[in-house]
Each structure stands twice: as C-alpha cells, then as structure tokens.
Design a protein around this motif. Structure first.
Motif, PDB file in Angstrom:
ATOM      1  N   HIS A 161       5.411  23.151 -15.138  1.00 15.22           N
ATOM      2  CA  HIS A 161       6.369  23.610 -16.143  1.00 15.22           C
ATOM      3  C   HIS A 161       5.724  23.511 -17.517  1.00 15.22           C
ATOM      4  O   HIS A 161       4.710  22.850 -17.687  1.00 15.22           O
ATOM      5  CB  HIS A 161       7.663  22.790 -16.071  1.00 15.22           C
ATOM      6  CG  HIS A 161       7.450  21.326 -16.271  1.00 15.22           C
ATOM      7  ND1 HIS A 161       7.672  20.699 -17.465  1.00 15.22           N
ATOM      8  CD2 HIS A 161       7.016  20.355 -15.417  1.00 15.22           C
ATOM      9  CE1 HIS A 161       7.390  19.403 -17.345  1.00 15.22           C
ATOM     10  NE2 HIS A 161       6.988  19.169 -16.112  1.00 15.22           N
ATOM     11  N   LYS A 212      12.826  20.042 -20.738  1.00 13.98           N
ATOM     12  CA  LYS A 212      13.713  20.549 -19.684  1.00 13.98           C
ATOM     13  C   LYS A 212      13.642  19.635 -18.467  1.00 13.98           C
ATOM     14  O   LYS A 212      12.608  19.030 -18.181  1.00 13.98           O
ATOM     15  CB  LYS A 212      13.286  21.962 -19.251  1.00 13.98           C
ATOM     16  CG  LYS A 212      13.566  23.024 -20.263  1.00 13.98           C
ATOM     17  CD  LYS A 212      14.900  23.623 -20.013  1.00 13.98           C
ATOM     18  CE  LYS A 212      15.102  24.801 -20.948  1.00 13.98           C
ATOM     19  NZ  LYS A 212      16.353  25.407 -20.829  1.00 13.98           N
ATOM     20  N   ASN A 222       7.794  23.082 -20.469  1.00 12.35           N
ATOM     21  CA  ASN A 222       8.716  22.498 -21.434  1.00 12.35           C
ATOM     22  C   ASN A 222       9.037  21.074 -21.015  1.00 12.35           C
ATOM     23  O   ASN A 222       9.825  20.855 -20.086  1.00 12.35           O
ATOM     24  CB  ASN A 222       9.993  23.346 -21.515  1.00 12.35           C
ATOM     25  CG  ASN A 222      10.910  22.896 -22.630  1.00 12.35           C
ATOM     26  OD1 ASN A 222      10.825  21.768 -23.113  1.00 12.35           O
ATOM     27  ND2 ASN A 222      11.806  23.768 -23.018  1.00 12.35           N
ATOM     28  N   VAL A 272      17.024  33.721 -13.308  1.00 11.31           N
ATOM     29  CA  VAL A 272      18.348  33.379 -13.823  1.00 11.31           C
ATOM     30  C   VAL A 272      19.455  33.824 -12.866  1.00 11.31           C
ATOM     31  O   VAL A 272      20.408  33.093 -12.612  1.00 11.31           O
ATOM     32  CB  VAL A 272      18.562  33.989 -15.233  1.00 11.31           C
ATOM     33  CG1 VAL A 272      20.003  33.862 -15.681  1.00 11.31           C
ATOM     34  CG2 VAL A 272      17.632  33.320 -16.236  1.00 11.31           C
ATOM     35  N   ALA A 329      12.092  36.764 -15.245  1.00 10.82           N
ATOM     36  CA  ALA A 329      13.111  35.936 -15.903  1.00 10.82           C
ATOM     37  C   ALA A 329      14.506  36.288 -15.384  1.00 10.82           C
ATOM     38  O   ALA A 329      15.291  35.395 -15.045  1.00 10.82           O
ATOM     39  CB  ALA A 329      13.039  36.122 -17.414  1.00 10.82           C
ATOM     40  N   TRP A 387      10.695  28.534 -13.452  1.00 14.70           N
ATOM     41  CA  TRP A 387      10.964  29.687 -14.309  1.00 14.70           C
ATOM     42  C   TRP A 387      12.322  29.514 -14.960  1.00 14.70           C
ATOM     43  O   TRP A 387      13.340  29.468 -14.271  1.00 14.70           O
ATOM     44  CB  TRP A 387      10.981  30.971 -13.500  1.00 14.70           C
ATOM     45  CG  TRP A 387       9.648  31.500 -13.066  1.00 14.70           C
ATOM     46  CD1 TRP A 387       8.411  30.980 -13.316  1.00 14.70           C
ATOM     47  CD2 TRP A 387       9.430  32.672 -12.277  1.00 14.70           C
ATOM     48  NE1 TRP A 387       7.445  31.745 -12.730  1.00 14.70           N
ATOM     49  CE2 TRP A 387       8.042  32.798 -12.084  1.00 14.70           C
ATOM     50  CE3 TRP A 387      10.272  33.621 -11.707  1.00 14.70           C
ATOM     51  CZ2 TRP A 387       7.484  33.843 -11.358  1.00 14.70           C
ATOM     52  CZ3 TRP A 387       9.702  34.648 -10.980  1.00 14.70           C
ATOM     53  CH2 TRP A 387       8.327  34.764 -10.819  1.00 14.70           C
ATOM     54  N   LEU A 388      12.361  29.400 -16.262  1.00 10.26           N
ATOM     55  CA  LEU A 388      13.610  29.253 -17.017  1.00 10.26           C
ATOM     56  C   LEU A 388      14.521  28.192 -16.410  1.00 10.26           C
ATOM     57  O   LEU A 388      15.718  28.377 -16.270  1.00 10.26           O
ATOM     58  CB  LEU A 388      14.344  30.599 -17.100  1.00 10.26           C
ATOM     59  CG  LEU A 388      13.623  31.673 -17.908  1.00 10.26           C
ATOM     60  CD1 LEU A 388      14.359  32.990 -17.804  1.00 10.26           C
ATOM     61  CD2 LEU A 388      13.467  31.258 -19.352  1.00 10.26           C
ATOM     62  N   GLY A 389      13.929  27.085 -16.017  1.00 10.93           N
ATOM     63  CA  GLY A 389      14.685  25.972 -15.457  1.00 10.93           C
ATOM     64  C   GLY A 389      15.099  26.178 -14.011  1.00 10.93           C
ATOM     65  O   GLY A 389      15.902  25.415 -13.482  1.00 10.93           O
TER      66      GLY A 389
END
Length: 143
Positions: A107, A112, A109, A52, A48, A79-81
């Motif tokens: 993905h 997103k 979500n 990021v 993560a 991963w986390l957008g």
C-alpha cells in the motif's frame, strides 16, 4: 509444508515484493493474469472504479493445483482501501481451494487501515488468515 505465493501486480511493485519473498524463503510463485488492459490514465480510472464498486473482472484460468499446497501466501496491492478486482475474482473462483492463507499487502498510504482489506479477503475466502504482513511502497511507481 508446501507453500506458494500467488500475487497480483498492476505496476510491478507487488510483483517485486512477491519475488523477493519467494527468493528469500525458497517458495514457489504464481502470478494472477488480469485480462483487462489497465495501462495509462484510463486504466487507473477503470481500476479505481472496479475497486470501489467491488466489481469482479476477467482473469486467466489458473494453471496450478492450488489445493496441493498446504499454505497460500496471497500478495496483493490495496486499491483505494479495497481489494483489487483481479484479486477479488481470484478469491471468488479459487478461494475454496486454499487450505490455509497468509496475506502480504502492499500500500502507499500509511494512514489508511490496510487490515480492513484483509478482513474483507477473509470474508470472501471463507476462512481467517493465519499470518499477515504489509509493505509500504514509497517513491515512484514501476511500469
């Protein structure tokens, strides 16, 4: 037209998607080998943070001639957008060897915008993808 699917999968979900596509379309397949241990809680946290912070990570040298394929289908999770760090490293090291690129992103979500990740991959790749698909992963993760 010679095509190859190049995929990265931490949990096995994206690998399954890549293998199904390869089987249905009689396409060669190659996995990006991450040299970082991403198992367990700390592996998830490390992944993560790297996603990021857009941190590259060590990957195994690619043992195929990417430029010999007319089209690369890059299959990756989001991963986390964002782009997973092993995929980011692959694109930075080998993206210039890709003739034409397609994306299949997985993905979890549906709210997103996964296309943001594709746009970032285009920018890193130095070319615009010619085709895209996405797969919403539901249920428990594979290990």
């Amino acid at each position: 037209m010679s095509r190859i699917i190049i995929f990265y999968s931490r949990t096995g979900n994206t690998k399954t998607v890549a293998e199904e596509y390869a089987g249905e379309n009689k396409t060669a397949i190659y996995g990006i080998k991450d040299l970082v241990n991403r198992r367990g809680f700390f592996g998830v946290v490390k992944s993560a943070f790297q996603a990021v912070l857009k941190t590259p990570t060590p990957i195994d040298e690619v043992s195929i001639d990417i430029s010999s394929y007319s089209r690369v289908i890059l299959c990756t999770p989001v991963w986390l957008g964002g782009i997973p760090s092993p995929v980011r490293t692959f694109i930075k090291k080998y993206g210039q060897l890709v003739n034409k690129v397609e994306y299949i992103v997985t993905h979890k979500n549906e709210k997103k915008d996964y296309r943001k990740t594709m746009k970032e991959m285009d920018k890193l790749m130095g070319k615009v993808h010619v085709r895209e698909a996405h797969v919403l992963i539901t249920g428990k993760q594979k290990n």
